[in-house]
Design an enzyme around this catalytic site. Structure first.
Site: not given
Length: 680
Positions: A151, A193, A270, A274, A307, A318, A347, A369, A375, A489, A512
């Site tokens: 991102r 990640n 994290k 995911e 997180r 979600r 998100d 956060e 993004e 989204h 998603w």
């Protein structure tokens, strides 16, 4: 007043007008808001035994950048303990200024506060006292060890891992100085990640080098860690947090890190999100995983930021899942664990209600956060000043209820640091709000423009007001042409650039995909989170819960977030929901055009290189706004079966053409300049 004193004051005023950000070479924005200098003749007197590197930086910064009409700065470290490490007091005594702090970092932040006042032409009050709202004010870099940035829209990673520790970029110190100037005191160097390699001896040596460079600026280093690092680095058979061998591995690793970096800040984690490993892989809770790491760091004063961004399938909605997974753990986390919560429950959408986790865990430390990188806001192509978005969060969540603030960085190795030159304002605004959440979006933007775009001199007030108006409205403009009225989204899959409300990827998780969120059908539009739907509203406290649950009292900016709204539902304007939706998209496109015109009016008042760069991006933004409007309204019209209102301009594309646009996952360039022949 003597003639010499008068000459000094006149010279200082003239200097502030002549040596302004707009009058010097723009240099692609490398200097950020610090690209200004003073006359270099002021005196700085320290009432201290020894000048440390931090105090030396404070002295040099004041000497080289001060543009005010005071000629002596007296610095003392005899301030009250109530100022803490970072606070300071300033007293104006005519030609002299007294700066008092309890710690050397307070001196550094006090100097930059004075410089901010001087460059923006503000009067220094007789007395002021500043203590930051949060002890921890940090950036989260989503930088990978291969130089890519997840991102990231400003080039490659700032960190040149292959060159460290032997070769050091001068931008590392410039980065630390910029953060210190706005009060940011922590940085997580790598992606959440996380690669386990960041904890290897080789990489820890590189991290040490950065920590040494950052230390004089009060910038502590933190690392994102992979929960399965013991397995990846030392071939342990498990990462179970209750396994003694795993616990000892982390204890040894903590000892190794603090042996290299005594002021290391701690870990960001994290986990079980995911695809990332975590304690739940072994039947353990988030609290058990976090506490195991916290115990390893506690002897050294380190913290764990855990997180809450999880969305395991424990509920059909979600938006409810993080609350359901974490709220029952309230009170079970160790004292050096902070739960890091995204500002909204999904998100980083252009507009979200606040995450209901805030305030729902009174016995657990929490931090917010934010996402500084754009993004979901047009990447580096679109103008979106984000302070108004973050202020919306603080309108709902008292700043005193959280312990820290983090921002996902928008920084890369581009010459101007942030891709879009005006996106520097978001880095600046995050730092200022993390220091003082009570500042207004206007106050922060005014400071940044004075230091970055136009000098606060006679004759520049009109252009400054124009730029202020353009930027203050820019985030709302993006919301209007992307996802108004609480839509969320409905981006293109994967890269989140551009509209794709029709997206359907075989095998992808339902949450998603845009259809999961907009739920358009012949009856209406929006996700029903009322008590008759998913009942996500029940996670919010009263009286907000009841307000959100009622379609007639729910704030219209969140209407489609919390309700499946009939196409003919009457809005406050008197229009139907369909007509209101059309007008919102129309307003977004029109405002994007107004941004172009506002910028054009500043052609003669800002640096020509800067002007051309922003001009090109604003042209792209207008085309993208039209793309968003046409794609969304043409798609939703298939369900509403209603005509466009007479005062809304008709689409310039067809839905068939728009559905054939495919940017791909790694291409972040806008297709809109040649949209009609873009078939990829």
């Amino acid at each position: 007043m003597t003639d010499a004193m008068l000459r000094r004051i006149i010279f200082a005023i003239l200097f502030a007008c002549i040596v302004s950000p707009a009058a010097v070479a723009y240099s692609s924005g490398e200097g950020l808001w610090l690209d200004h200098g003073g006359e270099g003749v002021v005196e700085v007197k320290f009432d201290v035994r020894k000048l440390t590197p931090t105090l030396t930086e404070a002295r040099n910064a004041f000497r080289s950048r001060w543009t005010g009409d005071h000629w002596r700065l007296n610095v003392s470290l005899k301030g009250p303990k109530s100022l803490g490490r970072d606070g300071f007091e300033i007293r104006n005594r005519g030609e002299e200024i007294d700066l008092v702090a309890h710690h050397e970092l307070g001196v550094l932040y006090g100097v930059y506060h004075l410089l901010r006042l001087g460059v923006s032409g503000q009067t220094i009050p007789d007395y002021l006292r500043e203590v930051p709202a949060y002890d921890l004010r940090m950036l989260n870099h989503w930088d990978n060890l291969d130089g890519t940035v997840e991102r990231g829209y400003a080039g490659s990673s700032l960190w040149k891992w292959e060159d460290l520790p032997d070769s050091v970029s001068p931008r590392y110190e410039a980065y630390a100085r910029a953060n210190a100037s706005v009060g940011i005191n922590g940085t997580v160097l790598n992606n959440v990640n996380a690669s386990p390699r960041i904890l290897s001896a080789d990489y820890l040596g590189k991290v040490k080098k950065l920590a040494d460079i950052f230390r004089p600026f009060g910038l502590k280093v933190y690392l994102s860690v992979n929960f399965a690092s013991p397995m990846a680095l030392d071939s342990l058979s498990t990462a179970d947090p209750l396994d003694p061998a795993v616990q000892k591995w982390w204890q040894r690793k903590a000892r190794e890190i603090y042996g290299l970096i005594p002021d290391f800040g701690g870990f960001l984690v994290k986990a079980n999100s995911e695809g990332q490993p975590g304690p739940m892989d072994y039947g353990r809770s988030h609290a058990e995983g976090a506490n195991m790491l916290a115990k390893a760091l506690r002897p050294y004063g380190g913290i764990v930021m855990w997180r809450s961004f999880v969305y395991s399938p424990i509920d059909a909605d979600r938006a409810k899942q993080a609350y359901m997974e974490f709220q029952p753990l309230d009170g079970k986390f160790d004292s050096n664990v902070i739960i890091q919560i995204k500002n909204g429950p999904i998100d980083f959408q252009p507009r979200e209600p606040y995450s209901p986790l805030f305030g729902a865990m009174p016995h657990t430390q929490q931090m917010v956060e934010f996402q500084v990188t754009q993004e979901y806001l047009g990447h580096a192509n679109h103008l979106a000043y984000l302070a108004p978005m973050w202020k919306e969060f603080f309108d709902y969540v008292p700043s005193t209820s959280i312990k820290a603030a983090a921002g996902v960085a928008n920084i890369g190795d581009d010459p101007n640091w942030t891709g879009h030159p005006l996106a520097q304002a978001n880095w600046y605004a995050f730092g200022r709000l993390a220091w003082n959440p009570q500042l207004t979006s206007d106050e922060i933007l005014s400071e940044w423009i004075d230091q970055s775009l136009v000098s606060p001199c006679e004759g520049t007030a009109e252009v400054k007001n124009t730029l202020m108006g353009m930027m203050l409205k820019s985030r709302e403009t993006v919301v209007d042409y992307m996802m108004p009225l609480g839509l969320h989204h409905i981006f293109a899959f994967g890269h989140h650039y551009g509209p794709e409300p029709w997206c359907d990827v075989p095998g992808a998780r339902p949450d998603w995909l845009p259809k999961y969120y907009h739920r358009a059908d012949s009856e209406g539009l929006g996700f029903d989170r009322s008590p008759s739907g998913s009942d996500a509203v029940s996670q919010y406290p009263e009286p907000l819960r009841s307000q959100l649950a009622d379609i007639d009292t729910c704030p219209e900016e969140f209407l489609l977030w919390f309700h499946h709204v009939p196409w003919d539902h009457k809005m406050k304007s008197g229009r139907t929901m369909w007509d209101e939706l059309c007008h919102a998209y129309e307003r977004g496109v029109s405002q994007a055009v107004r941004q172009q015109r506002a910028w054009e009016s500043a052609r003669l008042d800002v640096d020509s290189v800067l002007f051309a760069d922003v001009e090109r991006r604003l042209m792209t933004q207008v085309r993208d706004a039209q793309w968003w409007k046409d794609a969304c309204l043409l798609y939703f019209q298939q369900y509403s079966l209603k005509p466009f209102p007479a005062d809304v301009t008709l689409p310039v594309h067809t839905l068939e053409e728009l559905r054939e646009v495919n940017l791909g996952i790694t291409n972040f360039e806008s297709p809109s300049a040649s949209l009609l022949n873009t078939k990829r």
